[in-house]
Design an enzyme around this catalytic site. Structure first.
Site, short mmCIF file in Angstrom:
data_model
loop_
_atom_site.label_atom_id
_atom_site.label_comp_id
_atom_site.label_asym_id
_atom_site.label_seq_id
_atom_site.Cartn_x
_atom_site.Cartn_y
_atom_site.Cartn_z
N SER A 1 -59.24 -11.93 57.50
CA SER A 1 -58.64 -12.84 58.47
C SER A 1 -59.35 -12.79 59.82
O SER A 1 -60.52 -13.15 59.92
CB SER A 1 -57.15 -12.51 58.60
OG SER A 1 -56.47 -13.49 59.37
N ASP B 1 -60.12 -16.75 58.17
CA ASP B 1 -59.64 -17.38 56.94
C ASP B 1 -58.82 -18.63 57.21
O ASP B 1 -58.25 -19.21 56.30
CB ASP B 1 -58.84 -16.38 56.10
CG ASP B 1 -57.51 -15.99 56.73
OD1 ASP B 1 -57.39 -16.10 57.98
OD2 ASP B 1 -56.60 -15.56 56.01
N ASP C 1 -55.97 -19.18 58.62
CA ASP C 1 -54.52 -19.23 58.49
C ASP C 1 -53.83 -19.32 59.85
O ASP C 1 -52.63 -19.54 59.93
CB ASP C 1 -53.98 -18.05 57.68
CG ASP C 1 -54.17 -16.70 58.35
OD1 ASP C 1 -54.96 -16.61 59.32
OD2 ASP C 1 -53.55 -15.72 57.89
#
Length: 450
Positions: free
Chosen positions: A100, A238, A240
């Site tokens: 992430s 990532d 998100d």
């Protein structure tokens, strides 16, 4: 990774220094244990572009193949895309290989159920038990051995899903995107160009080692420096998370984004139960904004796993964190920064108003100061009367015009002190007062306030 006796899976899967804590040998074993927990496949696997991703993906898939489970490899893909593709492809399980927002030398492995949600604790516990138990594993031969199927059309399907989530053309919207040299680097610009926005793309040349390096959602100052009066969206490795930058160059974090989205949905009767889920870290200004609109707020523990649980318990369709994780359950099972950006840009397009005006109309953020104090034992906090006396004194001083949160970290020997107040100077002074008491009562001599 199991030698210290702690639970293997954290709130966001397994994460560590790639090829040191998180080795290909471990990924192979994890793949075998995951495969043993399934009756059949396939398992869908995707990753971000950090250098260690191919190594870990290949090892994990080899472990799955060795126990007879086929894999579908979607390559470099945002985690929201992996969740969406898992839920729509018939895969029995999804795997996100990413750390992430962490630096490039870290990596992680996160498991999703067949609907794209994070794997339930009980399934993770079963996998961990299989790893601890070790061999013997299933050893099929011949056509019983699993194999890898590359999915070369996965990105196109995810892009179609994202563009279909917008009710508006974005013609006339001038966007600057920062993809953090991560998984969004091709998909995000493509999505917004298909929606007819004018797009300038930055941090879109991953080389495996530059992910999140001074760019992206954890470094919004980069995007703020290049927007020049335009709307900006910054993603993390990532994708998100989403952090926006408005037309005045001001950062809009998850609290601001959710406030704008909540107001828009509420006014159109599309906010289920007139309810939003956030965490205990949400700004006091967010709570006051929702109260003024007649929207209820449920505050969960920090972590998108806990936000999702609260959303499901209370029937909410919108929830998220200050960090930029936003979940819209009527569109997808997890935080998806590109989807969030599409929806936020849709509010701009639908209202014909810039983000600077939309945020000013709904939320006034209170200055928020965080202090971390390293302590000997976080478990001593609950019984430390001096700390709670200091907290009580500050809370009485602030009244309804501020907020105090003191909590133990779940991952480090830290006590975290957060204070919100009408002015930054007040917030700094109050936070330092409490942090000094924490350090005096619980800290070690080598533990400065940070």
């Amino acid at each position: 990774m199991l030698s210290d006796g702690r639970r293997l899976f954290g709130t966001d899967g397994v994460r560590g220094l790639a090829n040191h804590a998180l080795t290909p040998e471990f990924a192979l074993t994890l793949g075998r244990a995951v495969g043993e927990s399934l009756r059949h496949g396939p398992v869908l696997v995707g990753r971000d572009p950090r250098r260690s991703g191919e190594m870990l993906s290949s090892a994990l898939q080899a472990g799955l193949h060795s126990v007879g489970i086929d894999t579908v490899d979607v390559g470099v893909m945002p985690s929201g895309g992996i969740a969406h593709l898992t839920s729509t492809s018939g895969a029995m399980l999804g795997v996100v290989i990413s750390a992430s927002h962490n630096p490039a030398h870290d990596n992680g492995i996160k498991l999703l159920d067949r609907n794209g949600f994070k794997l339930p604790d009980e399934h993770e516990d079963d996998i961990e038990a299989r790893i601890r138990q070790g061999a013997p594993w299933r050893q099929p031969v011949g056509d019983g051995v699993g194999t890898r199927f590359p999915d070369t059309n996965a990105a196109a399907r995810y892009i179609d899903y994202l563009t279909g989530a917008s009710a508006y053309s974005m013609r006339g919207i001038d966007l600057v995107l920062d993809s953090a040299n991560g998984a969004a680097h091709q998909i995000a610009p493509t999505v917004f160009r298909k929606l007819k926005a004018t797009v300038e793309s930055h941090a879109d040349s991953p080389d495996g080692t530059n992910i999140n390096d001074g760019v992206g959602a954890t470094h919004p100052e980069y995007l703020a420096g290049v927007t020049r009066g335009r709307l900006g969206f910054a993603f993390d490795g990532d994708a998100d998370r989403l952090i926006a930058v408005d037309e005045d160059g001001r950062t809009a974090n998850g609290d601001v984004i959710m406030a704008v989205l909540a107001k828009y949905l509420h006014e159109r009767g599309e906010l289920a139960n007139d309810l939003v889920v956030t965490t205990v870290m949400a700004n006091l200004g967010f709570h006051k904004a929702m109260q003024a609109l007649g929207i209820d707020v449920v505050a969960s523990q920090v972590g998108d796993r806990y936000v999702l649980q609260a959303m499901q318990e209370h029937g909410a369709v919108l929830g998220g964190e200050q960090s930029g994780h936003v979940i819209m359950l009527d569109h997808g099972p997890t935080g998806d920064g590109i989807l969030t950006a599409v929806k936020l840009a849709g509010v701009v397009a639908g209202t014909g108003r810039p983000l600077r005006d939309l945020r000013a109309e709904v939320i006034t953020e209170y200055p928020q100061i965080l202090r971390n104090v390293t302590v000997e034992d976080t478990g001593d906090l609950d019984e430390c009367d001096a700390v709670w006396a200091a907290v009580d004194h500050v809370e009485r001083s602030l009244g309804d015009d501020g907020r105090v949160l003191v909590r133990s970290s779940g991952t480090e020997p830290l006590v975290r002190v957060m204070v919100e107040a009408p002015t930054r100077d007040e917030a700094i002074a109050h936070a330092q007062t409490i942090a000094d008491v924490v350090r005096a009562e619980l800290g070690s001599e080598r533990a400065p306030v940070r």
